[in-house]
Design an enzyme around this catalytic site. Structure first.
Site, PDB file in Angstrom:
ATOM      1  N   GLY A  97       0.869  -1.191   0.000  1.00 54.69           N
ATOM      2  CA  GLY A  97       0.000   0.000   0.000  1.00 54.69           C
ATOM      3  C   GLY A  97       0.892   1.222   0.000  1.00 54.69           C
ATOM      4  O   GLY A  97       1.314   1.678   1.062  1.00 54.69           O
ATOM      5  N   SER A 125       0.415   8.370  13.797  1.00 63.02           N
ATOM      6  CA  SER A 125      -0.047   9.755  13.673  1.00 63.02           C
ATOM      7  C   SER A 125       1.078  10.664  13.237  1.00 63.02           C
ATOM      8  O   SER A 125       2.232  10.450  13.583  1.00 63.02           O
ATOM      9  CB  SER A 125      -0.601  10.261  15.005  1.00 63.02           C
ATOM     10  OG  SER A 125      -0.998  11.618  14.850  1.00 63.02           O
ATOM     11  N   GLY A 139       0.518  12.514   9.981  1.00 62.69           N
ATOM     12  CA  GLY A 139       0.298  12.873   8.583  1.00 62.69           C
ATOM     13  C   GLY A 139       1.463  12.455   7.706  1.00 62.69           C
ATOM     14  O   GLY A 139       2.312  11.655   8.106  1.00 62.69           O
ATOM     15  N   LYS A 198      -5.263   5.198  19.249  1.00 59.09           N
ATOM     16  CA  LYS A 198      -5.188   6.117  18.100  1.00 59.09           C
ATOM     17  C   LYS A 198      -6.554   6.763  17.854  1.00 59.09           C
ATOM     18  O   LYS A 198      -6.649   7.950  17.518  1.00 59.09           O
ATOM     19  CB  LYS A 198      -4.714   5.367  16.845  1.00 59.09           C
ATOM     20  CG  LYS A 198      -4.725   6.234  15.575  1.00 59.09           C
ATOM     21  CD  LYS A 198      -3.822   7.437  15.731  1.00 59.09           C
ATOM     22  CE  LYS A 198      -3.690   8.413  14.618  1.00 59.09           C
ATOM     23  NZ  LYS A 198      -4.559   8.575  13.537  1.00 59.09           N
ATOM     24  N   HIS A 205      -6.943   9.455  20.351  1.00 64.19           N
ATOM     25  CA  HIS A 205      -6.058  10.545  19.904  1.00 64.19           C
ATOM     26  C   HIS A 205      -6.805  11.409  18.892  1.00 64.19           C
ATOM     27  O   HIS A 205      -6.805  12.635  18.968  1.00 64.19           O
ATOM     28  CB  HIS A 205      -4.788   9.952  19.284  1.00 64.19           C
ATOM     29  CG  HIS A 205      -3.976  10.918  18.462  1.00 64.19           C
ATOM     30  ND1 HIS A 205      -4.366  11.326  17.196  1.00 64.19           N
ATOM     31  CD2 HIS A 205      -2.818  11.564  18.721  1.00 64.19           C
ATOM     32  CE1 HIS A 205      -3.484  12.186  16.718  1.00 64.19           C
ATOM     33  NE2 HIS A 205      -2.531  12.348  17.628  1.00 64.19           N
ATOM     34  N   ASN A 206      -7.456  10.766  17.930  1.00 69.58           N
ATOM     35  CA  ASN A 206      -8.170  11.526  16.902  1.00 69.58           C
ATOM     36  C   ASN A 206      -9.378  12.253  17.486  1.00 69.58           C
ATOM     37  O   ASN A 206      -9.694  13.363  17.058  1.00 69.58           O
ATOM     38  CB  ASN A 206      -8.598  10.607  15.755  1.00 69.58           C
ATOM     39  CG  ASN A 206      -7.454  10.335  14.796  1.00 69.58           C
ATOM     40  OD1 ASN A 206      -6.305  10.298  15.201  1.00 69.58           O
ATOM     41  ND2 ASN A 206      -7.765  10.144  13.539  1.00 69.58           N
ATOM     42  N   GLU A 220      -8.063  15.222  18.902  1.00 67.90           N
ATOM     43  CA  GLU A 220      -7.719  16.080  17.749  1.00 67.90           C
ATOM     44  C   GLU A 220      -8.963  16.858  17.273  1.00 67.90           C
ATOM     45  O   GLU A 220      -8.885  18.059  16.986  1.00 67.90           O
ATOM     46  CB  GLU A 220      -7.168  15.170  16.644  1.00 67.90           C
ATOM     47  CG  GLU A 220      -6.829  15.831  15.324  1.00 67.90           C
ATOM     48  CD  GLU A 220      -6.343  14.776  14.291  1.00 67.90           C
ATOM     49  OE1 GLU A 220      -5.337  14.087  14.565  1.00 67.90           O
ATOM     50  OE2 GLU A 220      -6.969  14.647  13.229  1.00 67.90           O
TER      51      GLU A 220
END
Ligand code: 6PG
Length: 480
Positions: free
Chosen positions: A9, A128, A130, A182, A185-186, A189
């Site tokens: 990927g 995380s 980006g 995660k 975390h988002n 965010e």
């Protein structure tokens, strides 16, 4: 076979993660559904390290040293299952499959069970930071077995962001713990970004300041307690002028916030666990509201509202004080968002027996990730002292910041409400603190009502037991 790890990927996240691995000296097997992407990665960056490209999944697997470690970096959902289905028949006992996408932790738990039954390790891993983080050092949150981490730990810790010599990667816990963390975390965010957006809106309405002027305010805030990646890039986005129109960039962007699912999953999970993550929930709903174009149009033609770029004359008397108030309210609300997120992690960990160390999460979020912020170091310290703390809000440093923010918070909200500036997360965060610190809540009335219409019973403040009042009869109280 010589590759130490493989990546399948290779769109931008996978590509950058593969480059990060190669740049750190690991030999990386490469695979992508369309070969063109694999080839362009090797053509553009082949000199950065040892890449071993393969056209077929079978060759890709064959190029890996055993036990194999394969990172899947595809769109979360069906695509992940499709890759797993193609990959698994080619693997052998003890091989490790790592899903580094933003998978729902419930899917991760299912996949781990399925692969464990086949003698394989499945490691749902939060990543995380980006595109840039993936390349230069992300924050990495792997779940899965302790055994798999013995192989993956040294690799992940090397490619992760480093803060004060400590890698932003730790074995979060078994099973789906990594993807759960995660997800939260988002969620944080989402709250963090909505708070920043509300602060911007308030400054624009109250001061009539231009986006460029507000960018300056954020730039200044970034040198204090609020120092964080999101505040830093807020200044950058607000200062940007659109090349085509010459307008502030922020004024030419459609005001509908999109979402891919992690915020929604966070709220769904918190509802299941009974954890009041009110700020994160309001932030997620604020995005939904922004996308309800028809309802917004109907409401706008019914009750004329303020446009985001229009100042409200006379709303603010003391400009300096207002800026300081917004700053304090932002900081206090941000502390609430993190307190709620950490409560959620603790509840999820307990419910699933994951044994997650909250301080370790604060530690690995100090660098690399989107919510990286100076004050995560404080959170780390607080949990190092007491991992069982009831709420981050009561730790002395945070308690003081919140208490010092109260007056500002209330003044800002009065101004917001008078001006009709929507501040769902500023408001709900203060309500959350006010409710928690209240010695007596009106929940007593709710209990009374439930007992009245449905004989749902209640407990008394002065006696043990459960009771019911015979509301429709003589209103005598009976033991329930
Ligand atoms: C990160 C980000 C990353 C991504 C989100 C955006 O930690 O690097 O959170 O995972 O940007 O998926 O989510 P939304 O599209 O839902 O805003």
């Amino acid at each position: 076979a010589r590759a130490e790890i493989g990546v399948t990927g290779l769109s931008v996240m996978g590509r950058n993660l593969a480059r990060n691995l190669a740049r750190n000296g690991f030999s990386v097997a490469l695979h992508n559904r369309t070969v063109a992407r694999t080839n362009s990665l090797v053509a553009d960056h082949g000199d950065e390290g040892d890449f071993i490209p393969s056209e077929s999944m079978a060759d890709f697997v064959a190029s890996l040293k055993r036990p194999r470690a394969v990172i899947i970096m595809v769109k979360a959902g069906k695509a992940t299952d499709a890759v797993i289905d193609a990959l698994v028949p080619l693997l052998e006992k003890d091989d490790i499959v790592i899903d580094a996408g933003n998978a729902h932790f419930v899917d991760t738990a299912r996949r781990e069970r399925d692969l464990a039954a086949k003698g394989l390790h499945f490691v749902g891993t939060g990543v995380s930071g980006g595109e840039e983080g993936a390349l230069l050092g992300p924050s990495i949150m792997p779940g899965g077995s302790a055994e798999s981490y013995r192989k993956l730990g040294p690799i992940f810790e090397k490619i992760a962001a480093q803060v004060d010599g400590t890698p932003c990667c730790v074995h979060v816990g078994p099973g789906a713990a990594g993807h759960f963390v995660k997800m939260v975390h988002n969620g944080i965010e989402y709250a963090d970004m909505q708070l920043i957006a509300e602060a911007y809106d308030l400054l624009r309405a109250g001061l009539g300041a231009s986006p460029a002027e507000i960018a300056e305010i954020f730039r200044e805030w970034n040198s204090g307690d609020l120092d964080s990646f999101l505040i830093q890039i807020t200044a950058e986005v607000l200062a940007h002028t659109d090349g085509k129109s010459g307008q502030p960039f922020i004024d030419v962007v459609q005001d509908r916030a999109e979402q891919k699912g992690t915020g929604r999953w966070t709220v769904q999970s918190a509802l299941d666990l009974g954890v009041p993550i009110t700020g994160i929930a309001e932030a997620t709903f604020a995005r939904s509201l922004s996308g309800h174009v028809a309802q917004r149009a109907a409401a706008q033609s019914t009750f004329a509202g303020r446009a985001a770029d229009t100042p409200i004359a006379g709303l603010v008397e003391d400009r300096k004080q207002f800026i300081e108030d917004v700053r304090n309210a932002l900081y206090a609300s941000k502390i609430v968002a993190y307190a709620q997120g950490f409560d959620h992690i603790r509840a999820g960990s307990k419910d699933n027996d994951w044994g997650i160390d909250p301080g370790a999460m604060a530690t690995i979020w100090r660098g690399g990730c989107i919510i990286r912020a100076k004050f995560l170091d404080r959170i780390r310290e607080v949990y190092a002292e007491n991992p069982y703390l009831e709420s981050l809000l009561v730790a002395p440093y945070f308690a003081e910041a919140v208490a010092n923010g109260f007056d500002s918070w209330r003044r800002v909200l009065v101004t917001a409400i008078r001006g009709g500036v929507p501040t769902p997360v500023f408001s709900s965060s203060l309500a959350y603190v006010d409710a928690l610190r209240s010695p007596r809540l009106p929940a007593a009335l709710i209990q009374g009502l439930r007992d009245n219409f449905g004989a749902h019973t209640y407990q008394r403040v002065d006696r043990d037991g459960s009771f019911h009042t015979m509301w429709a009869e003589d209103k005598r109280e009976v033991d329930a």
